[in-house]
Write a protein that holds these residues in place. Structure first.
Motif, PDB file in Angstrom:
ATOM      1  N   MET A 126      30.885  28.275  31.274  1.00  0.00           N
ATOM      2  CA  MET A 126      31.254  29.342  29.869  1.00  0.00           C
ATOM      3  C   MET A 126      29.821  29.113  29.290  1.00  0.00           C
ATOM      4  SD  MET A 126      33.543  29.197  26.843  1.00  0.00           S
ATOM      5  CE  MET A 126      35.130  28.934  27.634  1.00  0.00           C
ATOM      6  N   ASN A 127      29.079  30.079  29.022  1.00  0.00           N
ATOM      7  CA  ASN A 127      27.721  30.263  28.421  1.00  0.00           C
ATOM      8  C   ASN A 127      28.016  30.167  26.901  1.00  0.00           C
ATOM      9  OD1 ASN A 127      28.177  32.922  27.667  1.00  0.00           O
ATOM     10  ND2 ASN A 127      27.209  33.725  29.641  1.00  0.00           N
ATOM     11  N   ASP A 128      26.743  30.359  26.332  1.00  0.00           N
ATOM     12  CA  ASP A 128      26.930  30.002  24.778  1.00  0.00           C
ATOM     13  C   ASP A 128      27.378  31.535  24.176  1.00  0.00           C
ATOM     14  OD1 ASP A 128      25.775  27.810  24.977  1.00  0.00           O
ATOM     15  OD2 ASP A 128      23.748  28.083  24.463  1.00  0.00           O
ATOM     16  N   ALA A 129      27.106  32.458  24.846  1.00  0.00           N
ATOM     17  CA  ALA A 129      27.361  33.837  24.364  1.00  0.00           C
ATOM     18  C   ALA A 129      28.908  34.133  24.433  1.00  0.00           C
ATOM     19  CB  ALA A 129      26.741  35.098  24.912  1.00  0.00           C
ATOM     20  N   LEU A 130      29.656  33.660  25.398  1.00  0.00           N
ATOM     21  CA  LEU A 130      31.059  33.578  25.639  1.00  0.00           C
ATOM     22  C   LEU A 130      31.527  32.869  24.610  1.00  0.00           C
ATOM     23  CD1 LEU A 130      33.590  34.815  26.709  1.00  0.00           C
ATOM     24  CD2 LEU A 130      33.306  33.002  28.669  1.00  0.00           C
ATOM     25  N   GLN A 131      31.207  31.609  24.481  1.00  0.00           N
ATOM     26  CA  GLN A 131      31.821  30.329  23.488  1.00  0.00           C
ATOM     27  C   GLN A 131      31.392  31.212  22.089  1.00  0.00           C
ATOM     28  OE1 GLN A 131      33.038  27.493  24.067  1.00  0.00           O
ATOM     29  NE2 GLN A 131      33.633  27.949  22.121  1.00  0.00           N
ATOM     30  N   GLY A 132      30.550  31.796  21.885  1.00  0.00           N
ATOM     31  CA  GLY A 132      30.431  32.546  20.430  1.00  0.00           C
ATOM     32  C   GLY A 132      31.387  33.542  20.239  1.00  0.00           C
ATOM     33  N   LEU A 133      31.697  34.348  21.287  1.00  0.00           N
ATOM     34  CA  LEU A 133      32.992  35.511  21.111  1.00  0.00           C
ATOM     35  C   LEU A 133      34.205  34.572  20.795  1.00  0.00           C
ATOM     36  CD1 LEU A 133      33.793  38.200  21.359  1.00  0.00           C
ATOM     37  CD2 LEU A 133      33.673  38.080  23.917  1.00  0.00           C
ATOM     38  N   LEU A 134      34.392  33.482  21.762  1.00  0.00           N
ATOM     39  CA  LEU A 134      35.509  33.030  21.372  1.00  0.00           C
ATOM     40  C   LEU A 134      35.930  32.456  19.740  1.00  0.00           C
ATOM     41  CD1 LEU A 134      36.033  30.855  24.759  1.00  0.00           C
ATOM     42  CD2 LEU A 134      36.966  33.118  24.033  1.00  0.00           C
ATOM     43  N   GLU A 135      34.708  31.851  19.382  1.00  0.00           N
ATOM     44  CA  GLU A 135      34.618  31.284  17.884  1.00  0.00           C
ATOM     45  C   GLU A 135      35.038  32.727  17.032  1.00  0.00           C
ATOM     46  OE1 GLU A 135      31.122  29.148  17.681  1.00  0.00           O
ATOM     47  OE2 GLU A 135      31.730  27.592  18.911  1.00  0.00           O
ATOM     48  N   GLU A 149      18.109  45.401  23.175  1.00  0.00           N
ATOM     49  CA  GLU A 149      18.326  43.845  23.093  1.00  0.00           C
ATOM     50  C   GLU A 149      19.773  43.801  22.607  1.00  0.00           C
ATOM     51  OE1 GLU A 149      16.808  40.561  19.863  1.00  0.00           O
ATOM     52  OE2 GLU A 149      15.601  42.579  19.793  1.00  0.00           O
ATOM     53  N   ARG A 150      20.290  44.455  21.785  1.00  0.00           N
ATOM     54  CA  ARG A 150      21.701  44.386  21.499  1.00  0.00           C
ATOM     55  C   ARG A 150      22.717  44.539  22.682  1.00  0.00           C
ATOM     56  NH1 ARG A 150      20.943  48.687  16.956  1.00  0.00           N
ATOM     57  NH2 ARG A 150      20.144  47.420  15.242  1.00  0.00           N
ATOM     58  N   MET A 151      22.430  45.346  23.399  1.00  0.00           N
ATOM     59  CA  MET A 151      23.228  45.697  24.685  1.00  0.00           C
ATOM     60  C   MET A 151      23.212  44.392  25.601  1.00  0.00           C
ATOM     61  SD  MET A 151      22.553  49.507  25.740  1.00  0.00           S
ATOM     62  CE  MET A 151      23.799  49.723  26.854  1.00  0.00           C
ATOM     63  N   LEU A 152      21.854  43.849  25.867  1.00  0.00           N
ATOM     64  CA  LEU A 152      21.918  42.677  26.621  1.00  0.00           C
ATOM     65  C   LEU A 152      22.678  41.465  25.994  1.00  0.00           C
ATOM     66  CD1 LEU A 152      17.975  42.861  27.720  1.00  0.00           C
ATOM     67  CD2 LEU A 152      20.075  42.761  29.143  1.00  0.00           C
ATOM     68  N   MET A 153      22.509  41.375  24.662  1.00  0.00           N
ATOM     69  CA  MET A 153      23.281  40.376  24.093  1.00  0.00           C
ATOM     70  C   MET A 153      24.831  40.418  24.221  1.00  0.00           C
ATOM     71  SD  MET A 153      21.271  39.657  20.361  1.00  0.00           S
ATOM     72  CE  MET A 153      21.999  38.297  19.749  1.00  0.00           C
ATOM     73  N   ALA A 154      25.346  41.707  24.225  1.00  0.00           N
ATOM     74  CA  ALA A 154      26.723  41.656  24.298  1.00  0.00           C
ATOM     75  C   ALA A 154      27.061  41.554  25.718  1.00  0.00           C
ATOM     76  CB  ALA A 154      27.169  43.185  24.027  1.00  0.00           C
ATOM     77  N   ARG A 155      26.259  41.871  26.699  1.00  0.00           N
ATOM     78  CA  ARG A 155      26.507  41.712  27.891  1.00  0.00           C
ATOM     79  C   ARG A 155      26.353  40.176  28.610  1.00  0.00           C
ATOM     80  NH1 ARG A 155      27.609  46.371  26.653  1.00  0.00           N
ATOM     81  NH2 ARG A 155      27.169  48.285  27.835  1.00  0.00           N
ATOM     82  N   ALA A 156      25.811  39.389  27.548  1.00  0.00           N
ATOM     83  CA  ALA A 156      25.763  37.961  27.820  1.00  0.00           C
ATOM     84  C   ALA A 156      27.151  37.412  27.869  1.00  0.00           C
ATOM     85  CB  ALA A 156      24.877  37.251  26.963  1.00  0.00           C
ATOM     86  N   ALA A 157      27.969  37.836  26.981  1.00  0.00           N
ATOM     87  CA  ALA A 157      29.382  37.240  26.947  1.00  0.00           C
ATOM     88  C   ALA A 157      30.386  38.028  27.757  1.00  0.00           C
ATOM     89  CB  ALA A 157      29.950  37.526  25.593  1.00  0.00           C
ATOM     90  N   VAL A 158      29.927  39.292  28.327  1.00  0.00           N
ATOM     91  CA  VAL A 158      30.927  40.183  29.037  1.00  0.00           C
ATOM     92  C   VAL A 158      30.110  40.784  30.469  1.00  0.00           C
ATOM     93  CG1 VAL A 158      32.462  41.926  29.412  1.00  0.00           C
ATOM     94  CG2 VAL A 158      32.577  40.657  27.405  1.00  0.00           C
ATOM     95  N   ASP A 159      30.342  40.395  31.393  1.00  0.00           N
ATOM     96  CA  ASP A 159      29.632  41.020  32.557  1.00  0.00           C
ATOM     97  C   ASP A 159      30.381  42.356  32.777  1.00  0.00           C
ATOM     98  OD1 ASP A 159      28.445  41.797  34.876  1.00  0.00           O
ATOM     99  OD2 ASP A 159      29.036  39.751  35.988  1.00  0.00           O
ATOM    100  N   LEU A 160      29.684  43.483  32.471  1.00  0.00           N
ATOM    101  CA  LEU A 160      30.030  44.893  32.692  1.00  0.00           C
ATOM    102  C   LEU A 160      29.563  45.639  33.772  1.00  0.00           C
ATOM    103  CD1 LEU A 160      31.267  46.932  29.759  1.00  0.00           C
ATOM    104  CD2 LEU A 160      30.027  47.984  31.285  1.00  0.00           C
ATOM    105  N   ARG A 161      29.851  46.346  34.786  1.00  0.00           N
ATOM    106  CA  ARG A 161      29.249  47.000  35.656  1.00  0.00           C
ATOM    107  C   ARG A 161      29.799  48.192  36.095  1.00  0.00           C
ATOM    108  NH1 ARG A 161      27.152  42.188  39.755  1.00  0.00           N
ATOM    109  NH2 ARG A 161      27.475  40.173  38.533  1.00  0.00           N
ATOM    110  N   TYR A 162      28.810  49.269  35.861  1.00  0.00           N
ATOM    111  CA  TYR A 162      29.073  50.734  36.005  1.00  0.00           C
ATOM    112  C   TYR A 162      29.126  51.143  37.467  1.00  0.00           C
ATOM    113  CZ  TYR A 162      28.173  52.138  30.993  1.00  0.00           C
ATOM    114  OH  TYR A 162      28.339  52.059  29.466  1.00  0.00           O
ATOM    115  N   VAL A 163      30.391  51.826  37.882  1.00  0.00           N
ATOM    116  CA  VAL A 163      30.426  52.312  39.105  1.00  0.00           C
ATOM    117  C   VAL A 163      29.509  53.345  39.442  1.00  0.00           C
ATOM    118  CG1 VAL A 163      32.090  53.501  40.699  1.00  0.00           C
ATOM    119  CG2 VAL A 163      32.683  51.434  39.301  1.00  0.00           C
TER     120      VAL A 163
END
Length: 295
Positions: free
Chosen positions: A1-10, A151-165
């Motif tokens: 679990m990376n820091d961004a995901l840990q931050g989202l859980l907090e 920059e904001r989008m990259l930070m958001a994607r650090a917690a959630v891996d989101l991939r467009y088809v």
């Protein structure tokens, strides 16, 4: 679990002030200067769920976004225990900032029951690992995306891996196409141990559900949205139905489409499938969709 995901859980671990009153903080960076709507919805569902017996899981929510949230101020969530029946529990939550309600949510919880069973089939799509992650995709469009937004989008994607088809709206500006969009998503890390809680998975899916749902509206008109600044938008209302158990740290397919846009608003609906084809969640949202000179 990376820091961004840990931050989202907090972010979703609300402080309990009183029996039915909770307080949450905000993360201003991942989306826009106002509080991200998916965060408020997820936190409100956390508050509701903490007043419900453990044997009942969320099966639906219906919510209205009333005012933009202030990311610099805490949000207070007050839970109203509407009903505790033999099978269903209903809660209403009001989110308040600066003495004013910014968000209303009604949520229903149910004990598990056997019953009729059917579902729509999952669309045939490429494997998520064959699609580019955010750190690969966003640089392709850096000439279109506003720097602070990237920059904001990259930070958001650090917690959630989101991939467009297919190409995202900001990659199809000026090229209207079918009002459909599909993304795979999962958390950037496994949720085990303390975080391995069914309510948490539902609340994280609620968070993610607001990230891309209006993309299908934009695609129909060749618009890039807030990412490129050719649309002024905001979520108005949001509804979700949770059909079957799922884990948000496993790949989920978010299949989205827009049946209509009119009156300065756009309507989108989505279906979230597990990787093995089970329909887990249905979503509907309407949002403000104004071109800048009309804003």
């Amino acid at each position: 679990m990376n820091d961004a995901l840990q931050g989202l859980l907090e972010l979703l671990d609300l402080e309990r002030i009183e029996r039915d009153i909770f307080r949450g903080t905000s993360d201003a960076a991942p989306m826009v200067p106002r509080v991200f709507g998916g965060q408020v919805a997820a936190q409100a569902l956390v508050a509701a769920g903490r007043t419900v017996p453990d044997d009942r899981s969320a099966h639906s929510l219906h919510a209205y976004f009333l005012r933009p949230g202030d990311p610099g101020a805490p949000i207070v969530y007050t839970v109203d225990r509407i009903r505790d029946g033999r099978s269903f529990t209903t809660r209403r939550v009001v989110a308040v900032q600066h003495g004013q309600p910014i968000f209303h949510l009604s949520a229903s919880f149910q004990t598990y029951e056997e019953g009729l069973e059917h579902q729509e089939p999952m669309p045939d799509v490429p494997d998520p690992l064959s699609l580019p992650a955010a750190e690969e995709l966003l640089p392709r469009y850096k000439h279109l995306i506003r720097p602070e937004v990237s920059e904001r989008m990259l930070m958001a994607r650090a917690a959630v891996d989101l991939r467009y088809v297919d190409e995202p709206p900001y990659g199809s500006v000026g090229q209207p196409r079918e009002a459909k969009s599909q993304v795979w998503f999962r958390t950037n890390g496994k949720l085990d141990g303390v975080a391995d809680d069914p309510l948490l998975h539902v609340c994280l899916a609620t968070y993610v559900s607001d990230m891309t749902l209006l993309d299908s509206v934009l695609l129909a008109h060749g618009r890039g949205g807030w990412v490129v600044g050719d649309i002024v938008g905001a979520s108005l209302d949001h509804a979700m139905w949770f059909h079957r158990p799922f884990r948000v740290d496993d790949w989920l397919l978010y299949d989205q489409e827009s049946p209509s846009a009119s009156g300065g608003r756009g309507l989108a609906k989505g279906r979230i499938f597990t990787a093995d084809g089970r329909l887990a969640v249905s979503v509907i949202q309407e949002g403000v969709m104004r071109v800048p000179h009309q804003a």
